[in-house]
Design an enzyme around this catalytic site. Structure first.
Site, mmCIF file in Angstrom:
data_model
loop_
_atom_site.group_PDB
_atom_site.id
_atom_site.type_symbol
_atom_site.label_atom_id
_atom_site.label_comp_id
_atom_site.label_asym_id
_atom_site.label_seq_id
_atom_site.Cartn_x
_atom_site.Cartn_y
_atom_site.Cartn_z
ATOM 1 N N TYR A 115 -23.009 -25.795 3.779
ATOM 2 C CA TYR A 115 -21.549 -25.806 3.901
ATOM 3 C C TYR A 115 -21.077 -24.746 4.885
ATOM 4 O O TYR A 115 -20.217 -24.998 5.733
ATOM 5 C CB TYR A 115 -20.917 -25.571 2.526
ATOM 6 C CG TYR A 115 -19.427 -25.348 2.573
ATOM 7 C CD1 TYR A 115 -18.552 -26.403 2.784
ATOM 8 C CD2 TYR A 115 -18.887 -24.070 2.414
ATOM 9 C CE1 TYR A 115 -17.176 -26.199 2.835
ATOM 10 C CE2 TYR A 115 -17.527 -23.853 2.461
ATOM 11 C CZ TYR A 115 -16.671 -24.920 2.677
ATOM 12 O OH TYR A 115 -15.312 -24.708 2.744
ATOM 13 N N SER A 174 -8.645 -16.601 2.603
ATOM 14 C CA SER A 174 -8.417 -18.036 2.743
ATOM 15 C C SER A 174 -7.595 -18.584 1.582
ATOM 16 O O SER A 174 -7.689 -18.100 0.444
ATOM 17 C CB SER A 174 -9.755 -18.767 2.805
ATOM 18 O OG SER A 174 -9.588 -20.176 2.722
ATOM 19 N N TYR A 177 -3.013 -23.260 4.730
ATOM 20 C CA TYR A 177 -3.157 -24.611 5.261
ATOM 21 C C TYR A 177 -1.841 -25.374 5.145
ATOM 22 O O TYR A 177 -0.971 -25.023 4.347
ATOM 23 C CB TYR A 177 -4.237 -25.377 4.490
ATOM 24 C CG TYR A 177 -5.647 -25.000 4.828
ATOM 25 C CD1 TYR A 177 -6.181 -25.266 6.078
ATOM 26 C CD2 TYR A 177 -6.472 -24.382 3.882
ATOM 27 C CE1 TYR A 177 -7.491 -24.933 6.385
ATOM 28 C CE2 TYR A 177 -7.783 -24.041 4.177
ATOM 29 C CZ TYR A 177 -8.281 -24.322 5.441
ATOM 30 O OH TYR A 177 -9.574 -23.982 5.741
ATOM 31 N N THR A 213 -3.049 -22.190 9.588
ATOM 32 C CA THR A 213 -4.038 -23.076 10.200
ATOM 33 C C THR A 213 -3.446 -24.458 10.412
ATOM 34 O O THR A 213 -2.986 -25.095 9.461
ATOM 35 C CB THR A 213 -5.293 -23.165 9.320
ATOM 36 O OG1 THR A 213 -5.862 -21.858 9.197
ATOM 37 C CG2 THR A 213 -6.324 -24.105 9.919
ATOM 38 N N ARG A 270 -18.354 -33.704 7.771
ATOM 39 C CA ARG A 270 -19.498 -32.812 7.967
ATOM 40 C C ARG A 270 -20.702 -33.418 7.263
ATOM 41 O O ARG A 270 -20.841 -33.333 6.036
ATOM 42 C CB ARG A 270 -19.154 -31.415 7.431
ATOM 43 C CG ARG A 270 -17.957 -30.836 8.162
ATOM 44 C CD ARG A 270 -17.262 -29.742 7.384
ATOM 45 N NE ARG A 270 -15.930 -29.497 7.967
ATOM 46 C CZ ARG A 270 -14.978 -28.779 7.376
ATOM 47 N NH1 ARG A 270 -15.207 -28.237 6.199
ATOM 48 N NH2 ARG A 270 -13.826 -28.618 7.966
ATOM 49 N N LYS A 291 -3.140 -20.674 13.947
ATOM 50 C CA LYS A 291 -4.585 -20.780 14.196
ATOM 51 C C LYS A 291 -4.977 -22.238 14.397
ATOM 52 O O LYS A 291 -4.611 -23.103 13.595
ATOM 53 C CB LYS A 291 -5.353 -20.191 13.019
ATOM 54 C CG LYS A 291 -6.870 -20.251 13.147
ATOM 55 C CD LYS A 291 -7.522 -19.588 11.948
ATOM 56 C CE LYS A 291 -9.042 -19.613 12.028
ATOM 57 N NZ LYS A 291 -9.591 -20.973 11.836
ATOM 58 N N HIS A 335 -11.935 -24.457 14.703
ATOM 59 C CA HIS A 335 -12.343 -24.428 13.292
ATOM 60 C C HIS A 335 -13.858 -24.276 13.171
ATOM 61 O O HIS A 335 -14.505 -24.860 12.295
ATOM 62 C CB HIS A 335 -11.888 -25.693 12.567
ATOM 63 C CG HIS A 335 -11.445 -25.458 11.160
ATOM 64 N ND1 HIS A 335 -10.128 -25.276 10.813
ATOM 65 C CD2 HIS A 335 -12.150 -25.342 9.989
ATOM 66 C CE1 HIS A 335 -10.032 -25.089 9.502
ATOM 67 N NE2 HIS A 335 -11.256 -25.118 8.990
ATOM 68 N N ARG A 357 -15.961 -27.422 13.133
ATOM 69 C CA ARG A 357 -15.995 -28.173 11.880
ATOM 70 C C ARG A 357 -14.953 -29.286 11.813
ATOM 71 O O ARG A 357 -14.824 -29.938 10.782
ATOM 72 C CB ARG A 357 -15.791 -27.206 10.700
ATOM 73 C CG ARG A 357 -16.940 -26.229 10.546
ATOM 74 C CD ARG A 357 -16.573 -25.061 9.644
ATOM 75 N NE ARG A 357 -16.429 -25.430 8.247
ATOM 76 C CZ ARG A 357 -17.433 -25.602 7.387
ATOM 77 N NH1 ARG A 357 -18.690 -25.456 7.808
ATOM 78 N NH2 ARG A 357 -17.210 -25.899 6.123
#
Length: 379
Positions: free
Chosen positions: A24, A106, A129, A155, A164, A254, A278, A281
């Site tokens: 991850y 985060s 977010y 973000t 992913r 961001k 990112h 990602r």
């Protein structure tokens, strides 16, 4: 194995984390072309070695957003970082404070805001977010303000989560129910030190900042389902007005990779931007941040503070990014590897290594101040 260089911590992290957690943290989107470009393009930046310059007075300090930093480095936001070590975000925040640099928590951290804030004396930065539930967003911003956070990192490059494949192969994504849980438990059991220190002693594993909306669901599959269902694909530039109405502090956007987007962000009056893909990602095939940075710095560097992340693994990489036009550099995987490898002590050692590498790079390119690291030192 003892870490002698910053990237040694990646191998330590691989050895100490359960496979699904390492994948991850380490992986990128699709075929990981952008992930690879971030590293390769940065490594290809050649610097001009200069001689017979008096470099006896090296000074790595700088000021960003009214805050003095001992070096132009910020620990950037890493989701689930608290699973890399026991109460991992707390350990990382303490290491950042000791180094005299900011720590960014985060939205999807393991440790909640109040726990991290209680562990340090200086305010952390907070990353947000774009979530569909504006009431939840407003509550999070109020929590960040109450915790004394001065700077919001907003973000914007995740209206939908990237795919992913490594997460599917490792059993982190696409493996709901008992079968997926047992697979992850088995991988944890193969790392007994992690299982005891983090899996058992590091409880609760509750994704503290989003626990209220998860309503008691704490499994990995609950987290990924929440992410898929709550990012807002309808978001547009008007969200910045909404954020400004709810957030009186410094605002950094961001996820900027295009000069036109950078101009629009600067026109909206943000205090800073982060040139970021990112960590490779999200959109595989996008530009590396080292390739995107110079044009963006030229476009808006006089109007807003330009930061950057992506592929930075060393103090030399920090100097390269500054030479390409950034005023500061966010670390991502580098500190997450160090946290996994040796907890807060690993993060402190990583930052000391990076500072030492920056000093050597500055001395051998003939500059003594961060402000003097300009495109002139690029060969």
């Amino acid at each position: 194995m003892k870490a002698a260089a910053p990237l040694d911590y990646r191998e330590l992290a691989r050895r100490r984390l359960p496979h699904f957690l390492f994948e991850y943290m380490d992986g990128g989107a699709f075929d990981e072309a952008t992930l690879a470009r971030n590293r390769a393009d940065l490594a290809a930046i050649a610097l001009r070695q200069r001689v017979l310059r008096d470099v006896s007075g090296l000074n790595l300090s700088t000021r960003l957003f009214g805050q003095r930093l001992n070096m132009p480095v910020i620990l950037g936001p890493i989701g689930l970082a608290g699973m890399n070590a026991r109460r991992g975000e707390v350990q990382a925040a303490r290491a950042a404070e000791a180094a005299g640099i900011p720590f960014t928590l985060s939205t999807v951290s393991t440790c909640p805001l109040d726990e991290v804030r209680a562990a340090v004396t200086t305010p952390c930065w907070f990353q947000l977010y774009v979530i569909r539930d504006r009431g939840f967003l407003r509550d999070l911003l109020a929590e960040a303000l109450a915790a004394g956070c001065t700077t919001l990192v907003f973000t914007v490059d995740m209206p939908v989560p990237g795919t992913r494949y490594r997460d599917y192969r490792a059993g982190l994504a696409g493996a709901p129910g008992m079968r997926g849980a047992l697979r992850r438990v088995w991988q944890g059991a193969l790392r007994p030190l992690w299982a005891w220190d983090v899996g058992i002693r590091g409880r609760p594993h509750s994704l503290g900042n989003v626990a209220p909306v998860l309503a008691g669901r704490t499994g990995i599959e609950d987290f990924f389902a929440w992410m898929r269902n709550n990012f807002d694909p309808a978001v547009n530039w008007d969200i910045l007005d909404w954020i400004r109405d709810a957030w009186p502090g410094q605002l950094i956007v961001k996820g900027i990779l295009d000069p036109d987007d950078a101009r629009q962000a600067a026109a909206a009056g943000v205090d800073g931007i982060v040139v970021s893909n990112h960590g490779g990602r999200q959109l595989d095939g996008a530009l590396s941040t080292a390739a995107a940075l110079p044009a963006i710095a030229d476009a808006v560097g006089q109007r807003t503070t330009v930061l950057v992340d992506g592929g930075v693994r060393s103090g030399l990489d920090v100097v390269r990014m500054l030479a390409l036009g950034a005023k500061g550099v966010l670390l991502g995987r580098a500190w997450a590897y160090a946290l996994a490898g040796d907890g807060g002590r690993g993060v402190s050692h990583l930052l000391a290594l990076m500072e030492a590498e920056m000093r050597v790079a500055m001395a051998l390119t003939g500059v003594t101040r961060v402000a003097d690291i300009t495109p002139e030192i690029v060969a």
